[in-house]
Design a protein around this motif. Sequence first.
Motif, PDB file in Angstrom:
ATOM      1  N   THR A 293     -37.592 -42.461 -20.034  1.00 19.20           N
ATOM      2  CA  THR A 293     -38.190 -43.610 -19.365  1.00 19.20           C
ATOM      3  C   THR A 293     -38.221 -44.828 -20.274  1.00 19.20           C
ATOM      4  O   THR A 293     -38.009 -45.959 -19.836  1.00 19.20           O
ATOM      5  N   SER A 294     -38.493 -44.617 -21.559  1.00 20.64           N
ATOM      6  CA  SER A 294     -38.662 -45.732 -22.489  1.00 20.64           C
ATOM      7  C   SER A 294     -37.429 -46.001 -23.351  1.00 20.64           C
ATOM      8  O   SER A 294     -37.448 -46.906 -24.171  1.00 20.64           O
ATOM      9  N   ALA A 295     -36.350 -45.206 -23.172  1.00 21.27           N
ATOM     10  CA  ALA A 295     -35.164 -45.390 -24.010  1.00 21.27           C
ATOM     11  C   ALA A 295     -33.966 -44.766 -23.311  1.00 21.27           C
ATOM     12  O   ALA A 295     -34.101 -43.925 -22.429  1.00 21.27           O
ATOM     13  N   ASP A 296     -32.764 -45.196 -23.710  1.00 23.53           N
ATOM     14  CA  ASP A 296     -31.545 -44.627 -23.155  1.00 23.53           C
ATOM     15  C   ASP A 296     -30.723 -43.924 -24.230  1.00 23.53           C
ATOM     16  O   ASP A 296     -29.519 -43.752 -24.103  1.00 23.53           O
ATOM     17  N   GLN A 297     -31.374 -43.488 -25.306  1.00 21.01           N
ATOM     18  CA  GLN A 297     -30.678 -42.852 -26.410  1.00 21.01           C
ATOM     19  C   GLN A 297     -30.644 -41.340 -26.218  1.00 21.01           C
ATOM     20  O   GLN A 297     -31.361 -40.759 -25.398  1.00 21.01           O
ATOM     21  N   LEU A 298     -29.786 -40.707 -26.999  1.00 23.47           N
ATOM     22  CA  LEU A 298     -29.636 -39.260 -26.962  1.00 23.47           C
ATOM     23  C   LEU A 298     -30.949 -38.580 -27.352  1.00 23.47           C
ATOM     24  O   LEU A 298     -31.608 -38.979 -28.305  1.00 23.47           O
ATOM     25  N   MET A 299     -31.336 -37.547 -26.583  1.00 21.82           N
ATOM     26  CA  MET A 299     -32.602 -36.867 -26.854  1.00 21.82           C
ATOM     27  C   MET A 299     -32.328 -35.463 -27.382  1.00 21.82           C
ATOM     28  O   MET A 299     -31.710 -34.644 -26.693  1.00 21.82           O
ATOM     29  N   GLN A 300     -32.768 -35.191 -28.588  1.00 24.01           N
ATOM     30  CA  GLN A 300     -32.682 -33.861 -29.187  1.00 24.01           C
ATOM     31  C   GLN A 300     -33.986 -33.577 -29.920  1.00 24.01           C
ATOM     32  O   GLN A 300     -34.420 -34.378 -30.744  1.00 24.01           O
ATOM     33  N   ILE A 301     -34.590 -32.441 -29.617  1.00 22.90           N
ATOM     34  CA  ILE A 301     -35.838 -32.018 -30.256  1.00 22.90           C
ATOM     35  C   ILE A 301     -35.576 -30.692 -30.952  1.00 22.90           C
ATOM     36  O   ILE A 301     -35.124 -29.733 -30.319  1.00 22.90           O
ATOM     37  N   GLN A 302     -35.854 -30.640 -32.239  1.00 20.85           N
ATOM     38  CA  GLN A 302     -35.611 -29.421 -33.011  1.00 20.85           C
ATOM     39  C   GLN A 302     -36.559 -28.303 -32.584  1.00 20.85           C
ATOM     40  O   GLN A 302     -37.655 -28.568 -32.087  1.00 20.85           O
ATOM     41  N   PRO A 303     -36.162 -27.045 -32.775  1.00 20.82           N
ATOM     42  CA  PRO A 303     -36.989 -25.919 -32.324  1.00 20.82           C
ATOM     43  C   PRO A 303     -38.352 -25.866 -33.008  1.00 20.82           C
ATOM     44  O   PRO A 303     -38.507 -26.221 -34.176  1.00 20.82           O
ATOM     45  N   GLY A 304     -39.343 -25.426 -32.253  1.00 21.57           N
ATOM     46  CA  GLY A 304     -40.694 -25.207 -32.753  1.00 21.57           C
ATOM     47  C   GLY A 304     -41.386 -24.231 -31.820  1.00 21.57           C
ATOM     48  O   GLY A 304     -40.974 -24.042 -30.673  1.00 21.57           O
ATOM     49  N   ARG A 305     -42.488 -23.627 -32.296  1.00 22.12           N
ATOM     50  CA  ARG A 305     -43.129 -22.607 -31.466  1.00 22.12           C
ATOM     51  C   ARG A 305     -44.634 -22.815 -31.291  1.00 22.12           C
ATOM     52  O   ARG A 305     -45.320 -21.935 -30.802  1.00 22.12           O
ATOM     53  N   THR A 306     -45.164 -23.963 -31.704  1.00 19.33           N
ATOM     54  CA  THR A 306     -46.599 -24.206 -31.563  1.00 19.33           C
ATOM     55  C   THR A 306     -46.895 -24.815 -30.192  1.00 19.33           C
ATOM     56  O   THR A 306     -46.006 -25.321 -29.500  1.00 19.33           O
ATOM     57  N   MET A 307     -48.174 -24.812 -29.818  1.00 14.37           N
ATOM     58  CA  MET A 307     -48.575 -25.402 -28.543  1.00 14.37           C
ATOM     59  C   MET A 307     -48.408 -26.924 -28.567  1.00 14.37           C
ATOM     60  O   MET A 307     -48.117 -27.535 -27.543  1.00 14.37           O
ATOM     61  N   ASP A 308     -48.593 -27.531 -29.735  1.00 14.71           N
ATOM     62  CA  ASP A 308     -48.352 -28.973 -29.842  1.00 14.71           C
ATOM     63  C   ASP A 308     -46.877 -29.282 -29.601  1.00 14.71           C
ATOM     64  O   ASP A 308     -46.534 -30.301 -28.978  1.00 14.71           O
ATOM     65  N   HIS A 309     -46.006 -28.402 -30.092  1.00 13.16           N
ATOM     66  CA  HIS A 309     -44.568 -28.590 -29.861  1.00 13.16           C
ATOM     67  C   HIS A 309     -44.240 -28.437 -28.382  1.00 13.16           C
ATOM     68  O   HIS A 309     -43.391 -29.172 -27.850  1.00 13.16           O
ATOM     69  N   LEU A 310     -44.903 -27.498 -27.709  1.00 11.20           N
ATOM     70  CA  LEU A 310     -44.694 -27.338 -26.275  1.00 11.20           C
ATOM     71  C   LEU A 310     -45.071 -28.620 -25.528  1.00 11.20           C
ATOM     72  O   LEU A 310     -44.371 -29.043 -24.594  1.00 11.20           O
ATOM     73  N   ALA A 311     -46.167 -29.248 -25.932  1.00 15.74           N
ATOM     74  CA  ALA A 311     -46.569 -30.509 -25.297  1.00 15.74           C
ATOM     75  C   ALA A 311     -45.500 -31.587 -25.496  1.00 15.74           C
ATOM     76  O   ALA A 311     -45.233 -32.392 -24.596  1.00 15.74           O
ATOM     77  N   ILE A 312     -44.869 -31.608 -26.680  1.00 20.37           N
ATOM     78  CA  ILE A 312     -43.801 -32.579 -26.943  1.00 20.37           C
ATOM     79  C   ILE A 312     -42.610 -32.316 -26.022  1.00 20.37           C
ATOM     80  O   ILE A 312     -42.019 -33.248 -25.459  1.00 20.37           O
ATOM     81  N   LEU A 313     -42.254 -31.041 -25.839  1.00 23.57           N
ATOM     82  CA  LEU A 313     -41.134 -30.695 -24.968  1.00 23.57           C
ATOM     83  C   LEU A 313     -41.418 -31.101 -23.519  1.00 23.57           C
ATOM     84  O   LEU A 313     -40.571 -31.709 -22.854  1.00 23.57           O
ATOM     85  N   LEU A 314     -42.600 -30.767 -23.038  1.00 21.24           N
ATOM     86  CA  LEU A 314     -42.936 -31.085 -21.654  1.00 21.24           C
ATOM     87  C   LEU A 314     -43.032 -32.591 -21.432  1.00 21.24           C
ATOM     88  O   LEU A 314     -42.650 -33.104 -20.375  1.00 21.24           O
ATOM     89  N   GLN A 315     -43.546 -33.310 -22.431  1.00 19.08           N
ATOM     90  CA  GLN A 315     -43.641 -34.761 -22.301  1.00 19.08           C
ATOM     91  C   GLN A 315     -42.256 -35.386 -22.264  1.00 19.08           C
ATOM     92  O   GLN A 315     -42.022 -36.349 -21.513  1.00 19.08           O
ATOM     93  N   ALA A 316     -41.330 -34.844 -23.062  1.00 20.70           N
ATOM     94  CA  ALA A 316     -39.959 -35.355 -23.041  1.00 20.70           C
ATOM     95  C   ALA A 316     -39.312 -35.106 -21.677  1.00 20.70           C
ATOM     96  O   ALA A 316     -38.657 -35.994 -21.114  1.00 20.70           O
ATOM     97  N   LEU A 317     -39.510 -33.921 -21.116  1.00 22.80           N
ATOM     98  CA  LEU A 317     -38.942 -33.613 -19.805  1.00 22.80           C
ATOM     99  C   LEU A 317     -39.585 -34.448 -18.705  1.00 22.80           C
ATOM    100  O   LEU A 317     -38.938 -34.787 -17.710  1.00 22.80           O
ATOM    101  N   ALA A 318     -40.862 -34.790 -18.871  1.00 24.82           N
ATOM    102  CA  ALA A 318     -41.536 -35.628 -17.874  1.00 24.82           C
ATOM    103  C   ALA A 318     -40.896 -37.004 -17.779  1.00 24.82           C
ATOM    104  O   ALA A 318     -40.903 -37.631 -16.717  1.00 24.82           O
TER     105      ALA A 318
END
Length: 402
Positions: A293-318
């Motif tokens: 929504t805020s950018a048109d650049q390539l999106m890549q998020i490195q692997p993580g397994r914490t709940m904070d990381h899950l929030a980052i993944l879901l926010q990116a998909l939103a």
Amino acid sequence: MKIRGWAILILALILAGTLFRVQWLVGLGIATGGVLGIAHLWRVRVLQNIVYRRSLIYTRGFPGETLPLRLSIENQKRLPVTWLRIRDSWPLNLAPEERDSLAPSHVPGRGYLTNIYHLWGYRRVVRDFRLRLGGRGVYSLGPVTLESGDPFGLGECHEEIEMPATVTVFPQLVPRSHLELFSEDPYGERGTRKRLFEDPNLTIGVRPYTPEDTFRQIHWPATARTGQLQTRVYQPISAQVMMLCVNVATSEHPWLGTLPEVLEHLIRVAASFCYYGIEDGYAVGLAVNGGLTSADQLMQIQPGRTMDHLAILLQALAGVTPLITHPFERFLVHTASHVAMGATLVILTAVINPSLIEAITLIKRYRHHLVLVALSEAPPPSLAGVKTIHYPLSSEVKGKKE
């Protein structure tokens, strides 16, 4: 009438009353001038020291949930405010449960959260709302417009305040039972989940050469220093790593437009894989060939397994938009070359074409953990060494009916 017109009228009344010795005309002119002066000064000062605040305890959630919102308005001066109208630009997908609170707006998908107040000097008013979250997205709040006027109703004034803020609505999750994951091996990993691999990008030391070592593992600078063959020691990593690659294209020809239902289905499945993967103990990464929504650049998020990381993944998909930044086939090959060895590569797409099959075949030559999640209506072709999950949109509709 403008100030200049009123001034001419007042002077005319006073001059006429003076020349013709009519006292009430002089008095009328003076009284009118006094009222207009007070009204003007009131409009100049009425919006000064007015403080408007939004208080959102939570700024993200899933569709259907409600978030508490508190609005407070304070008059930090002695001058009372006879009336004050506040119009806060608001997305319809964050509408309060009291639907009447949103007034129509000329901007599609938005309305005005409108409130009217009467404030004495040094008074504060607080109002509480419950926001019901609609479809997924990253929504901006504001700007805010303050409107008021003098107590005589002769004029109005307004002021616009930016007050930027965002609220994120995560994608809706698909029930685990609907995804038809493999019971013994849900995400395509083979063998025990505790097995360790070595990442060739992370060297932590050297050791003497053994016959089992490959030619690529030899550390030539250390060999030259010691005079004996030395082998690189790599950083061990857990096999519980999953990289999710998402193709936002919804048809063979993206330039013809996007199918919104297919895109939302794609995002829901991607969010479900992220959620259940971390729930099962995997480190989950995400790569999407669509803009945010805020950018048109390539999106890549490195692997993580914490709940904070899950929030980052879901926010990116939103915030994923239909804008395609890179062709998916080249994007997939590039992403796969940067994923740690031993990780599972999950390919999520609604479009299966020969170019994609060719790219998967190429990746399969040096990667053993591949899962293809096809959301197309037609079943995907069978590929040797690639686990396949077929979950078309019709399956989700059927699951909802059941």
